[in-house]
Design a protein around this motif. Structure first.
Motif: not given
Length: 254
Positions: A69-85
């Motif tokens: 949705a952000f890539d369609l609307t307001l794109p960023f270069k890198n998308y990262i998840i922060l969780d237990g991994r």
């Protein structure tokens, strides 16, 4: 001082005829997109912080829709998840982030993960714009209102409705008000619970599309919202209207 968006939902997806969620362009309701564009300075690193550190399948599904949705609307270069991994990398990930997205979910579960990674301390040194969604917004408060939402929580004498949060705001919010206000937990409606708890701390309640924006020492409310306080409900703003609530917040949470 961080710029903070306290949202109920960004309405990033829709369901098709088979009840499958798809990402969509999110619009400019209540000036949200314009404000994102105004305050986000860099579009390098988008960091999504999960609400449950171990529920990888749900996190990945939610993250994929959010990123698309952000890539369609307001794109960023890198998308990262922060969780237990990758929680051991939290400090560096937050330091590098331009936009920190705090997911929705179960408030106490998310709160424990935030505490485990010492998010409150890490965000003090961050230069990112912070956007909370639902539980993510609720956990931004110094004293978080964790309204019971799962069966058994109302009856559990050990369940804590007030817990320490990130300290980014004093405001307690009640998101998705029109969707869940009539839902019951242990035979009590969400509305009844909120009315009861409003004697302890005031609550600002609103639906998806409404949000609070904190910039420097100013707090602005965009969209329709209500104050629950000492068992009373008052509408304080309307859709597509903005209201400076800086002094009101000081009065409510002094």
């Amino acid at each position: 001082m961080n710029t903070i968006f306290l949202t109920s939902s960004l309405e990033l997806s829709y369901k098709d005829e088979f009840e499958i969620k798809h990402a969509q362009i999110f619009g400019n309701k209540n000036n949200l997109l314009n404000n994102f564009k105004k305050y986000i300075k860099k579009y390098e690193n988008f960091l999504l912080i999960a609400s449950n550190e171990n529920d990888y399948e749900i996190t990945d599904m939610y993250a994929n829709i959010t990123f698309e949705a952000f890539d369609l609307t307001l794109p960023f270069k890198n998308y990262i998840i922060l969780d237990g991994r990758n929680k051991k990398e939290a400090k560096q990930l937050i330091k590098n982030a331009d936009f920190v997205f705090l997911c929705g979910g179960h408030v106490p579960t998310q709160n424990k993960f935030f505490e485990k990674i010492k998010l409150k301390k890490l965000l003090k040194d961050a230069d990112a714009v912070i956007c909370g969604v639902s539980a993510g917004s609720m956990n931004c408060a110094d004293i978080v209102y964790a309204q019971p939402e799962l069966e058994g929580e109302v009856l559990d004498k050990n369940y804590k409705r007030y817990i320490n949060g990130l300290g980014l705001t004093k405001i307690n919010i009640f998101p998705h008000i029109h969707d869940i206000i009539g839902e019951q937990v242990d035979g009590v409606t969400q509305f009844e619970l909120a009315m009861e708890d409003s004697y302890t701390r005031p609550i600002i309640a609103y639906s998806d599309g409404t949000y609070i924006l904190q910039v420097d020492k100013t707090t602005l409310l965009y969209g329709k919202a209500y104050i629950f306080n000492k068992g009373q409900v008052n509408e304080i703003n309307a859709d597509e209207k903005s209201l400076d609530i800086t002094n009101l917040v000081t009065t409510l949470y002094n």
